[in-house]
Design a protein around this motif. Structure first.
Motif, PDB file in Angstrom:
ATOM      1  N   VAL A  55       0.819  -1.219   0.000  1.00 20.48           N
ATOM      2  CA  VAL A  55       0.000   0.000   0.000  1.00 20.48           C
ATOM      3  C   VAL A  55       0.849   1.264   0.000  1.00 20.48           C
ATOM      4  CG1 VAL A  55      -1.968  -1.115   1.104  1.00 20.48           C
ATOM      5  CG2 VAL A  55      -0.278   0.047   2.529  1.00 20.48           C
ATOM      6  N   GLY A  56       2.155   1.102  -0.143  1.00 19.61           N
ATOM      7  CA  GLY A  56       3.037   2.266  -0.188  1.00 19.61           C
ATOM      8  C   GLY A  56       3.451   2.779   1.171  1.00 19.61           C
ATOM      9  N   GLY A  57       3.363   1.950   2.200  1.00 18.25           N
ATOM     10  CA  GLY A  57       3.730   2.380   3.544  1.00 18.25           C
ATOM     11  C   GLY A  57       5.100   1.888   3.957  1.00 18.25           C
ATOM     12  N   ARG A  58       5.570   2.410   5.088  1.00 19.40           N
ATOM     13  CA  ARG A  58       6.851   1.983   5.655  1.00 19.40           C
ATOM     14  C   ARG A  58       6.577   0.998   6.781  1.00 19.40           C
ATOM     15  NH1 ARG A  58       9.989   6.181   8.319  1.00 19.40           N
ATOM     16  NH2 ARG A  58       8.010   6.732   9.236  1.00 19.40           N
ATOM     17  N   CYS A  59       7.506   0.096   6.989  1.00 22.89           N
ATOM     18  CA  CYS A  59       7.353  -0.880   8.058  1.00 22.89           C
ATOM     19  C   CYS A  59       8.693  -1.140   8.721  1.00 22.89           C
ATOM     20  CB  CYS A  59       6.792  -2.192   7.508  1.00 22.89           C
ATOM     21  SG  CYS A  59       6.463  -3.418   8.789  1.00 22.89           S
ATOM     22  N   VAL A  60       8.650  -1.290  10.030  1.00 22.03           N
ATOM     23  CA  VAL A  60       9.822  -1.684  10.798  1.00 22.03           C
ATOM     24  C   VAL A  60       9.491  -3.028  11.437  1.00 22.03           C
ATOM     25  CG1 VAL A  60      11.270  -1.159  12.788  1.00 22.03           C
ATOM     26  CG2 VAL A  60      10.543   0.678  11.267  1.00 22.03           C
ATOM     27  N   LEU A  61      10.391  -3.957  11.286  1.00 20.49           N
ATOM     28  CA  LEU A  61      10.222  -5.284  11.855  1.00 20.49           C
ATOM     29  C   LEU A  61      10.665  -5.287  13.307  1.00 20.49           C
ATOM     30  CD1 LEU A  61       9.556  -8.291  11.114  1.00 20.49           C
ATOM     31  CD2 LEU A  61      12.022  -8.577  10.844  1.00 20.49           C
ATOM     32  N   VAL A  62       9.813  -5.760  14.195  1.00 18.24           N
ATOM     33  CA  VAL A  62      10.183  -5.937  15.595  1.00 18.24           C
ATOM     34  C   VAL A  62      10.677  -7.377  15.714  1.00 18.24           C
ATOM     35  CG1 VAL A  62       9.431  -5.859  17.993  1.00 18.24           C
ATOM     36  CG2 VAL A  62       8.455  -4.260  16.326  1.00 18.24           C
TER      37      VAL A  62
END
Length: 85
Positions: A55-62
């Protein structure tokens, strides 16, 4: 953490599971924010990171157990997220 959470999206309520982009679109609709203006944090690279990217978002993996050392956008604790916000 409920004091910091205004909305919750449950896959069963949307009728699909992650990484289906409809879950992410529903969350963005609830908070009325564009995909580029949010930071999603999740614990599964395929479901969370791929869905956010769709969807064009940013994500950080925990990644508390350090299972995904090849993922560049990761933290080992929620406290580390402050550096990404």
């Amino acid at each position: 953490i409920r004091q910091w959470v205004d909305h919750v999206v449950v896959s069963a309520d949307v009728g699909v599971t992650k990484p289906d982009p409809r879950i992410f679109h529903r969350a963005l609709e609830m908070i009325q924010v564009a995909p580029g203006d949010v930071l999603l944090c999740g614990d599964d690279p395929r479901r969370d990171m791929a869905g956010a990217a769709a969807v064009g978002g940013r994500c950080v993996l925990v990644d508390r157990e350090q299972r995904y050392p090849d993922v560049a956008q990761r933290v080992s604790s929620l406290a580390e997220l402050m550096g990404w916000i």
